[in-house]
Structure formats: structure tokens, C-alpha cells
Scaffold this motif. Structure first.
Motif, mmCIF file in Angstrom:
data_model
loop_
_atom_site.group_PDB
_atom_site.id
_atom_site.type_symbol
_atom_site.label_atom_id
_atom_site.label_comp_id
_atom_site.label_asym_id
_atom_site.label_seq_id
_atom_site.Cartn_x
_atom_site.Cartn_y
_atom_site.Cartn_z
ATOM 1 N N SER A 149 76.107 19.001 124.001
ATOM 2 C CA SER A 149 75.798 18.300 122.661
ATOM 3 C C SER A 149 74.937 17.168 122.789
ATOM 4 O O SER A 149 74.823 16.453 123.749
ATOM 5 N N ASN B 243 76.276 15.802 118.063
ATOM 6 C CA ASN B 243 76.075 17.344 117.437
ATOM 7 C C ASN B 243 75.830 18.211 118.125
ATOM 8 O O ASN B 243 75.081 17.974 119.167
ATOM 9 N N ILE B 244 76.198 19.280 117.791
ATOM 10 C CA ILE B 244 75.728 20.671 118.500
ATOM 11 C C ILE B 244 74.245 20.991 118.393
ATOM 12 O O ILE B 244 74.086 21.129 117.116
ATOM 13 N N ILE C 232 83.084 16.771 117.259
ATOM 14 C CA ILE C 232 82.596 18.015 117.494
ATOM 15 C C ILE C 232 83.667 19.004 118.262
ATOM 16 O O ILE C 232 84.704 18.470 118.574
ATOM 17 N N ARG D 123 75.311 28.818 111.388
ATOM 18 C CA ARG D 123 75.390 27.461 111.504
ATOM 19 C C ARG D 123 75.154 26.937 110.093
ATOM 20 O O ARG D 123 74.260 27.684 109.416
ATOM 21 N N LEU E 197 79.833 25.451 111.669
ATOM 22 C CA LEU E 197 79.440 26.606 112.160
ATOM 23 C C LEU E 197 80.568 27.709 111.862
ATOM 24 O O LEU E 197 81.924 27.674 111.960
ATOM 25 N N CYS F 76 80.797 20.376 113.867
ATOM 26 C CA CYS F 76 79.212 20.382 114.780
ATOM 27 C C CYS F 76 78.791 19.161 114.980
ATOM 28 O O CYS F 76 77.464 19.053 115.409
ATOM 29 N N SER F 77 79.383 17.964 114.138
ATOM 30 C CA SER F 77 78.524 16.853 114.389
ATOM 31 C C SER F 77 79.559 15.724 114.153
ATOM 32 O O SER F 77 80.663 15.842 113.505
#
Length: 406
Positions: free
Chosen positions: A131, A138-139, A81, A18, A101, A77-78
Motif C-alpha cells: 500500500s 491506499n491500495i 484498508i 476496482r 474493490l 482500499c483507502s
């Protein structure tokens, strides 16, 4: 699932990195050149050019564990996603930022097979489920991703499935491109005819400013206090290409409506026109008798001097949109002011009856155009569903080599 396939935890077949904490990559450390810093957009658009930020060699060496290598996958990831891209050969050497990621498949996992699986509904539903974040998704944890299960055939069968999907998607994408072009052609054909009507004016046509034909007002430019229920508060967002809608509006009190907004006095049959933003110039006839207030929206009152539907067709024509663009002011939020709106030059036949005849012809052509648009849009939607279905079958072990009917 097909016999011989295994079910593996994601972290058994892939390594995860990440992106670093945001504080590790402050704007103050960025350089004009050096080692690239890859962002969300590179995953979202599957392109690795147009790098905005760079770090020097010392910073790169400090953050070397975040380096991208060809064959890796990156995932956003944000915000937006779950968008995935494979890192190609020959990119600028660099690292990822906090919103990405890195996924590095192990020897028993083909990277294209992995990307396709991650694009499937099952995986996308999984990451949306886990999420966090209300306004911006986001993750939350890589640990959650590592526990997602992946169906895993042999590496040879993975490559075979990829080859089948490549052929299927090529055919689907080609059919979709044709449908999209047909949809575009249908819209452009009507726009061309519409422009021709107002360019090829008859001898009995005249031209007047809009405020010489009818009354032109605008709504408030204030920001009121919103309430749960009350008077609908209409903005330019409620003017759509296919007409006016009162859905998804906010509400204001009756007191505010009376005090600040009632001066516009919107009534059934009036035209409202967006005055600000990307859709400025978009117009529609008010087809509701409900009471509502307007903001950043122009109001063109119904008048005996001109057929309102004829006027609407002109306002929707390329000639009118050209005037809106020419008379717009502002920077990021361009707008057309009330003075320019009132000075809108309007060509029209002197005879109201002739105006009605033109409207009837345009209505008929518009109706046929919308039928075609519905057919082509349905074809596009069906092809998207077919693509999803093919992916689902592929990862359930149900994919066959028979030709896909389009």
C-alpha cells in the motif's frame, strides 16, 4: 502446507473490479433515491444499509460494470484498508465508489473461505506492504493484489475448514464477550462506589466553588511554532484515563514558553484537566517535575485547603462529569470555559484527615479494580491472538478438529 493443496495466484481464482475514478461520481450527480452507491463504511462495518448516495438509471447503466451482486466480496482500499465484507442477498441494487474493490470468486473458491483468508495476518501484511500513501494508506494497484498467492484446497475442504472456523470463532467470540462484560462491570462498580462517596455526604461536609479553594488557571489557546526538541507542549491528548503522560508531545522554544505559556506555571502535584473535545473533564495529577507548557488544558493548583487526591477523585466522579457536560459550550468541538471551571461546585469534608481516609479507601478499591481490569483485558487480548493463530493454522493446513481450550 497440507498435501493435495495448490498455490494459486489471486487472479486465477477471483475476478477484480476496482471502483471508478472519483471524478466519475461527483456529488452533483447524486440523487435522493435510485441506485445505491456503496462506500468504505459498508466494507468496514460489514453492513449494507444506511446508503447516503444514489444515482439515476442512466448513470447506473453507464457504470454497470461496478454493480454489486450477492456473493461478491468488497474490500476497503483507502484509509482503513483491507476490511472485507460479503455482499448478502436482498441489498439495494447499486454500484461501488472509488474507495472499494469488488472480488468475485470463481467456482473453485468459496466466498466465506476467501473472506477468512483475506482476514488472516499473511494477507493483511501483504496489502499493507504494497500500500502507498503516507498520511492516508491506499491500495496502489490491483495488479499487485492479483499476484498475491493463495493456498487452495478442494472446494469440499474449503467448506469443511469454514465450518470448523465458524465453530471455533463462535466459542472465542462468546468468551471475549464475557470478558468484555466483566471488564465493563469492574469499571462500573468502581464508578458506582465513587459516586456513592460524594452523594452520601456526612454532616461535616461543606461545598465551595473551586476557585474559593484554590487557584484555577488555563493554558494558551494559541497555536505556536513547533520545533524538533525543546519545551514539551502538553494538550488534552496527554491526559489519559490512567493518568498524565508526557509522551508523544510536540515541542516549543524556550522563548515562546517564557513569552506566552509560562503564566500557567505548572508544578509537581497540580491537577490538569481537559477543557475541550470528547475527553473534556478528564483530569490527572502532574507527577513529573519537568517544565512544560499547556494548551486547552485547565490548571488546578495544589492547595492547603483540600487534599489534592481527594479533589482528583471528585473530578473523576460521574457527578463531576455531569457538571462538565452541563456547562460545556460549542458545536463540533465542545469545551468548558475557565469561568465555568472556576465555578465548579466541590463537596468535601471539613477535616483534611477525613479527606485522607476517604482517599485511602478509594485507593485500595481502585487498586483492586485495576487488577481485575488487567486480568480481563489480558483475557481479551489472548482471545484475539488465539483467533489470529487459528486463522494462520487454517491456511497452513494445520487446523485440527480438536476442541479449542479457552
Amino acid at each position: 502446507m497440507r498435501e493435495g493443496w495448490e498455490i494459486k495466484k489471486f487472479d486465477e481464482v477471483c475476478e477484480f473490479v476496482r471502483g471508478p475514478f472519483g471524478g466519475s461520481l461527483k456529488k452533483s450527480i447524486f440523487k435522493e433515491s435510485g441506485y445505491a452507491v456503496y462506500e468504505q463504511k459498508h466494507a468496514i462495518y460489514d453492513r449494507f444499509d444506511n446508503v447516503r448516495h444514489f444515482v439515476d438509471e442512466d448513470k447506473f447503466n453507464e457504470m454497470k460494470r461496478f454493480e454489486l451482486n450477492s456473493g461478491d466480496l468488497i474490500m476497503s482500499c483507502s484509509g482503513t484498508i483491507g476490511k472485507i465484507a460479503i455482499v448478502p442477498d436482498g441489498i439495494e441494487r447499486g454500484i461501488i465508489n472509488q474507495a472499494l474493490l469488488i472480488l468475485s470468486p470463481k467456482n473453485n473458491l468459496n466466498n466465506v473461505f476467501l473472506r477468512l483468508w483475506m482476514q488472516s495476518e499473511n494477507f493483511q501484511e501483504s496489502i499493507n506492504k504494497y500500500s502507498k500513501g503516507a498520511a492516508i494508506k491506499n491500495i496502489a494497484s490491483v495488479k499487485v493484489l492479483k499476484n498475491i498467492e493463495i493456498p487452495l484446497p478442494s472446494i469440499e475442504e474449503q467448506k469443511y475448514i469454514v465450518s470448523i472456523l465458524d465453530r471455533a470463532f463462535e466459542a472465542i467470540d462468546k468468551a471475549k464477550a464475557n470478558a468484555e462484560q466483566n471488564l465493563k462491570n469492574a469499571k462500573e462498580l468502581f464508578e458506582s462506589y465513587l459516586q456513592g462517596v460524594f452523594e452520601n455526604k456526612g454532616d461535616d461536609w461543606e461545598k465551595s466553588l473551586l476557585n474559593e479553594i484554590t487557584e484555577v488557571k488555563d493554558g494558551t489557546h494559541d497555536s505556536p511554532k513547533y520545533i524538533k526538541e525543546g519545551i514539551p507542549f502538553v494538550t488534552q491528548k496527554n491526559i489519559k484515563p490512567d493518568g498524565f503522560t508526557i509522551e508523544n508531545t510536540k515541542f516549543i522554544t524556550e522563548v515562546d514558553h517564557q513569552k506566552f505559556y509560562k503564566r500557567s506555571n505548572v508544578t509537581f502535584g497540580d491537577i490538569i484537566i481537559s477543557m475541550i473535545g470528547a475527553n473534556r473533564g478528564m483530569s490527572a495529577i502532574v507527577n513529573l517535575k519537568d517544565t512544560f507548557s499547556i494548551k486547552n488544558v485547565g490548571l488546578i493548583k495544589e492547595s492547603e485547603n483540600i487534599n489534592q487526591h481527594f479533589l482528583l477523585y471528585y473530578l473523576q466522579s460521574p457527578l463531576a462529569m455531569k457538571y462538565v457536560k452541563l456547562m460545556s459550550n460549542g458545536g463540533a468541538q465542545e469545551f468548558i470555559g475557565l469561568t465555568a471551571l472556576r465555578a465548579f461546585p466541590i463537596p468535601f469534608p471539613e477535616s483534611i484527615e477525613e479527606q485522607k481516609q476517604i482517599v485511602q479507601k478509594l485507593d485500595a478499591l481502585s487498586g483492586e479494580t485495576k487488577k481485575l481490569e488487567t486480568i480481563y483485558q489480558q483475557k481479551i487480548d489472548d482471545l484475539e491472538e488465539l483467533k489470529k493463530s487459528v486463522l494462520q493454522k487454517a491456511f497452513a493446513g494445520e487446523l485440527r478438529t480438536k476442541e479449542i481450550a479457552l
